[in-house]
Design an enzyme around this catalytic site. Structure first.
Site, PDB file in Angstrom:
ATOM      1  N   GLU A 114      91.014  86.722   1.579  1.00  0.00           N
ATOM      2  CA  GLU A 114      91.988  85.995   2.384  1.00  0.00           C
ATOM      3  C   GLU A 114      91.673  84.505   2.380  1.00  0.00           C
ATOM      4  O   GLU A 114      90.507  84.113   2.468  1.00  0.00           O
ATOM      5  CB  GLU A 114      91.972  86.525   3.817  1.00  0.00           C
ATOM      6  CG  GLU A 114      92.646  87.878   3.912  1.00  0.00           C
ATOM      7  CD  GLU A 114      92.733  88.405   5.341  1.00  0.00           C
ATOM      8  OE1 GLU A 114      93.774  88.950   5.701  1.00  0.00           O
ATOM      9  OE2 GLU A 114      91.762  88.263   6.085  1.00  0.00           O
ATOM     10  N   CYS A 128      91.381  77.008   4.156  1.00  0.00           N
ATOM     11  CA  CYS A 128      90.162  77.686   4.571  1.00  0.00           C
ATOM     12  C   CYS A 128      89.891  78.783   3.537  1.00  0.00           C
ATOM     13  O   CYS A 128      90.678  79.712   3.410  1.00  0.00           O
ATOM     14  CB  CYS A 128      90.479  78.261   5.947  1.00  0.00           C
ATOM     15  SG  CYS A 128      89.155  79.115   6.723  1.00  0.00           S
ATOM     16  N   CYS A 135      80.804  90.281   5.112  1.00  0.00           N
ATOM     17  CA  CYS A 135      79.673  89.412   5.470  1.00  0.00           C
ATOM     18  C   CYS A 135      78.502  90.303   5.849  1.00  0.00           C
ATOM     19  O   CYS A 135      78.693  91.374   6.413  1.00  0.00           O
ATOM     20  CB  CYS A 135      80.069  88.514   6.655  1.00  0.00           C
ATOM     21  SG  CYS A 135      78.868  87.211   7.010  1.00  0.00           S
ATOM     22  N   CYS A 139      77.776  88.485  13.520  1.00  0.00           N
ATOM     23  CA  CYS A 139      78.007  87.694  14.725  1.00  0.00           C
ATOM     24  C   CYS A 139      78.990  88.474  15.607  1.00  0.00           C
ATOM     25  O   CYS A 139      80.016  88.942  15.114  1.00  0.00           O
ATOM     26  CB  CYS A 139      78.570  86.326  14.359  1.00  0.00           C
ATOM     27  SG  CYS A 139      77.519  85.455  13.184  1.00  0.00           S
ATOM     28  N   CYS A 142      82.922  87.746  15.768  1.00  0.00           N
ATOM     29  CA  CYS A 142      83.662  87.496  14.522  1.00  0.00           C
ATOM     30  C   CYS A 142      84.165  88.789  13.889  1.00  0.00           C
ATOM     31  O   CYS A 142      83.397  89.742  13.714  1.00  0.00           O
ATOM     32  CB  CYS A 142      82.744  86.756  13.544  1.00  0.00           C
ATOM     33  SG  CYS A 142      83.475  86.523  11.925  1.00  0.00           S
ATOM     34  N   GLY A 190      82.962  85.369   5.047  1.00  0.00           N
ATOM     35  CA  GLY A 190      81.650  85.307   4.409  1.00  0.00           C
ATOM     36  C   GLY A 190      80.813  84.097   4.761  1.00  0.00           C
ATOM     37  O   GLY A 190      81.273  83.145   5.393  1.00  0.00           O
ATOM     38  N   SER A 222      80.637  75.527   5.942  1.00  0.00           N
ATOM     39  CA  SER A 222      80.308  75.977   7.294  1.00  0.00           C
ATOM     40  C   SER A 222      79.289  77.100   7.205  1.00  0.00           C
ATOM     41  O   SER A 222      79.481  78.062   6.480  1.00  0.00           O
ATOM     42  CB  SER A 222      81.584  76.476   7.986  1.00  0.00           C
ATOM     43  OG  SER A 222      81.277  77.029   9.242  1.00  0.00           O
ATOM     44  N   CYS A 364      90.492  81.211  13.130  1.00  0.00           N
ATOM     45  CA  CYS A 364      89.040  81.318  12.915  1.00  0.00           C
ATOM     46  C   CYS A 364      88.514  82.663  13.372  1.00  0.00           C
ATOM     47  O   CYS A 364      88.734  83.069  14.506  1.00  0.00           O
ATOM     48  CB  CYS A 364      88.334  80.301  13.812  1.00  0.00           C
ATOM     49  SG  CYS A 364      88.046  78.775  13.034  1.00  0.00           S
TER      50      CYS A 364
HETATM   51  N1  SAH Z   1      80.092  82.250   7.844  1.00  0.00           N
HETATM   52  C1  SAH Z   1      80.383  80.904   8.066  1.00  0.00           C
HETATM   53  C2  SAH Z   1      81.832  80.501   7.775  1.00  0.00           C
HETATM   54  C3  SAH Z   1      82.923  81.428   8.238  1.00  0.00           C
HETATM   55  S1  SAH Z   1      83.273  81.560   9.947  1.00  0.00           S
HETATM   56  C4  SAH Z   1      80.011  80.511   9.455  1.00  0.00           C
HETATM   57  O1  SAH Z   1      79.707  81.381  10.256  1.00  0.00           O
HETATM   58  O2  SAH Z   1      79.966  79.316   9.711  1.00  0.00           O
HETATM   59  C5  SAH Z   1      84.203  80.085  10.357  1.00  0.00           C
HETATM   60  C6  SAH Z   1      84.064  79.678  11.831  1.00  0.00           C
HETATM   61  O3  SAH Z   1      84.812  80.546  12.717  1.00  0.00           O
HETATM   62  C7  SAH Z   1      82.637  79.741  12.324  1.00  0.00           C
HETATM   63  O4  SAH Z   1      82.341  78.594  13.082  1.00  0.00           O
HETATM   64  C8  SAH Z   1      82.661  80.968  13.182  1.00  0.00           C
HETATM   65  O5  SAH Z   1      81.603  80.994  14.063  1.00  0.00           O
HETATM   66  C9  SAH Z   1      84.009  80.865  13.832  1.00  0.00           C
HETATM   67  N2  SAH Z   1      84.478  82.109  14.441  1.00  0.00           N
HETATM   68  C10 SAH Z   1      84.154  83.368  14.092  1.00  0.00           C
HETATM   69  N3  SAH Z   1      84.803  84.259  14.864  1.00  0.00           N
HETATM   70  C11 SAH Z   1      85.572  83.557  15.735  1.00  0.00           C
HETATM   71  C12 SAH Z   1      86.509  83.910  16.740  1.00  0.00           C
HETATM   72  N4  SAH Z   1      86.794  85.168  17.008  1.00  0.00           N
HETATM   73  N5  SAH Z   1      87.128  82.923  17.422  1.00  0.00           N
HETATM   74  C13 SAH Z   1      86.882  81.624  17.120  1.00  0.00           C
HETATM   75  N6  SAH Z   1      86.029  81.225  16.138  1.00  0.00           N
HETATM   76  C14 SAH Z   1      85.366  82.175  15.456  1.00  0.00           C
HETATM   77 FE1  SF4 Z   2      79.005  85.231  11.356  1.00  0.00          FE
HETATM   78 FE2  SF4 Z   2      80.356  83.553   9.736  1.00  0.00          FE
HETATM   79 FE3  SF4 Z   2      79.702  86.046   8.909  1.00  0.00          FE
HETATM   80 FE4  SF4 Z   2      81.555  85.713  10.785  1.00  0.00          FE
HETATM   81  S1  SF4 Z   2      81.692  85.039   8.673  1.00  0.00           S
HETATM   82  S2  SF4 Z   2      79.874  87.227  10.806  1.00  0.00           S
HETATM   83  S3  SF4 Z   2      80.771  83.935  11.919  1.00  0.00           S
HETATM   84  S4  SF4 Z   2      78.289  84.383   9.430  1.00  0.00           S
END
Ligand code: SAH
Ligand code: SF4
Length: 391
Positions: A114, A128, A135, A139, A142, A190, A222, A364
């Site tokens: 995506e 984006c 991944c 987290c 996410c 990812g 990021s 996000c």
């Molecule tokens: N893996 C990388 C990039 C992808 S995530 C990272 O973690 O930085 C892109 C951004 O979206 C990150 O800042 C992540 O923490 C944020 N994010 C993830 N889940 C979210 C959510 N449910 N609401 C808002 N931001 C979120």
């Molecule tokens: Fe965490 Fe980024 Fe992976 Fe989502 S995409 S699980 S925010 S590292």
């Protein structure tokens, strides 16, 4: 369960097209030249030919050999028999009420990716892009984190996401001035710094001046904090850095981002301080998702300010975007504003990011492809097919 393929060398960069020709779109300069040498182009002319073809593919976005008018017809014909310029299959394209566009692209069987185009109010717009399917990190807030890693994407598959968006936005040639797609952010599916080599190669393709021509300062990596890769990635790409921070004390951060156990805040901040080229005009963006009752109190804001001391930084406050089954709620608007004011008073820009494309689950952290399911169903189909043909 899908078997993760972590090693990109195990992947064939020269993917076949749907009609068995070699795909050229998305290849870097070297791979393109290698393919032409193998094809039999006179070694003395390879430099010139690959330069021409590179320019046609990445500046003009052509998908038809006939367009390459500076290459003689017979050569064009034989090249077209061996090589395809086709794009990967766009399985789905959704447009949000706010203009955000989400693309679901099939790169290979079972590899669905995506990417999201987010037009800004000003003249800029960001794509984006994803760096992995799924991944390995989990987290808690996410959606991608709930999908197991299927595999890393290749540089080619990352560059192709940009090309598909360019096609859809009708923004060829790259050298035209009025482009809506101006920035690339590695904030899709990812963790880019678990795939640094391919990400860096993709950035080279995306930033090539004779090709897609994005400025390196318009690229943002990021990361959730893969400490040993941060400085290296900065040296290789010269891109901007965003850190997904989300908590400014180790206990809370480890709770919502398990990677913090391996790379705690002290190490993460040291890597940030060492990021190449940092200055007031090249600041690190710290992403901070606002989770109700979890990380949004004035005490948390104070911890954040202390943590950032001495780093050229800005803070992006992201209202939490819910997804089906998500365990958190977004902080109240008032709480977010109070938090933003505190950070701002300490001298850091702290914009609150307006959620975009929530209605199409494109905001996000909402991305999560169905690749795993697809793989399972495709495997079943294959199993049936072979059962049918086996005596
Ligand atoms: N893996 C990388 C990039 C992808 S995530 C990272 O973690 O930085 C892109 C951004 O979206 C990150 O800042 C992540 O923490 C944020 N994010 C993830 N889940 C979210 C959510 N449910 N609401 C808002 N931001 C979120
Ligand atoms: Fe965490 Fe980024 Fe992976 Fe989502 S995409 S699980 S925010 S590292």
């Amino acid at each position: 369960m899908a078997t993760p393929i972590l090693n990109n060398e195990a992947l064939n960069v020269r993917e076949q097209s749907r009609d068995d020709r070699i795909l050229l779109a998305g290849l870097g300069r070297k791979e393109l030249a290698d393919a032409l040498i193998e094809f039999g182009i006179d070694p003395k002319k390879v430099r010139m030919r690959s330069k021409q073809i590179f320019h046609w593919i990445y500046n003009y976005g052509v998908t038809d050999w006939e367009a390459m008018t500076n290459i003689a017809k017979p050569l064009r014909k034989s090249l077209s028999e061996k090589f395809s310029l086709e794009r990967p299959e766009l399985i789905e394209r959704q447009v949000s009420v706010d203009g955000t566009r989400k693309y679901l692209i099939r790169m290979a069987p079972g590899i669905e990716v995506e990417s999201v185009f987010i037009p800004a109010v000003s003249k800029t717009g960001a794509l984006c892009v994803s760096s992995q399917v799924g991944c390995t990190l989990t987290c808690k807030f996410c959606h991608t984190g709930t999908q197991k890693l299927v595999r890393n994407l290749t540089a080619r598959e990352i560059a192709l996401q940009v090309m598909v968006a360019r096609d859809d936005l009708n923004e060829w040639p790259s050298s035209s001035v009025e482009r809506k797609l101006t920035n690339i952010v590695f904030m899709g599916m990812g963790e880019p710094l678990y795939n640094t080599e391919e990400v860096a190669k993709a950035v080279d393709i995306i930033c090539d001046r004779e090709g897609l021509s994005f400025g390196r300062r318009r690229i943002t990596l990021s990361t959730s904090g893969v400490v040993p890769e941060i400085v290296k990635a900065g040296q290789q790409t010269q891109a901007m850095l965003a850190i997904s921070l989300h908590a400014a004390n180790d206990e809370l951060r480890t709770q919502i981002m398990p990677i913090n156990k391996k790379y705690p805040l002290k190490d993460l901040m040291a890597a940030c301080r060492a990021y190449p080229g940092l200055s007031n005009s090249k600041r690190i963006t710290f992403e901070y998702v606002m989770l109700k009752g979890i990380n949004d109190s004035p005490k948390h804001a104070k911890q954040l300010i202390n943590l950032l001391k001495g780093i050229p930084a800005k803070v992006n406050l992201i209202p939490f975007n819910p997804w089906p089954g998500s365990p958190y709620e977004c902080s109240d608007w008032e709480t977010i504003e109070t938090f933003a004011d505190k950070i701002n008073a300490a001298g850091y820009a702290s914009p609150i990011r307006t959620p975009r494309g929530r209605d199409i689950l494109a905001a996000c952290g909402q991305l999560r492809s169905e690749s795993e399911k697809m793989r399972a169903s495709e495997r079943r189909k294959l199993e049936h097919a072979s059962a049918d043909t086996n005596p």
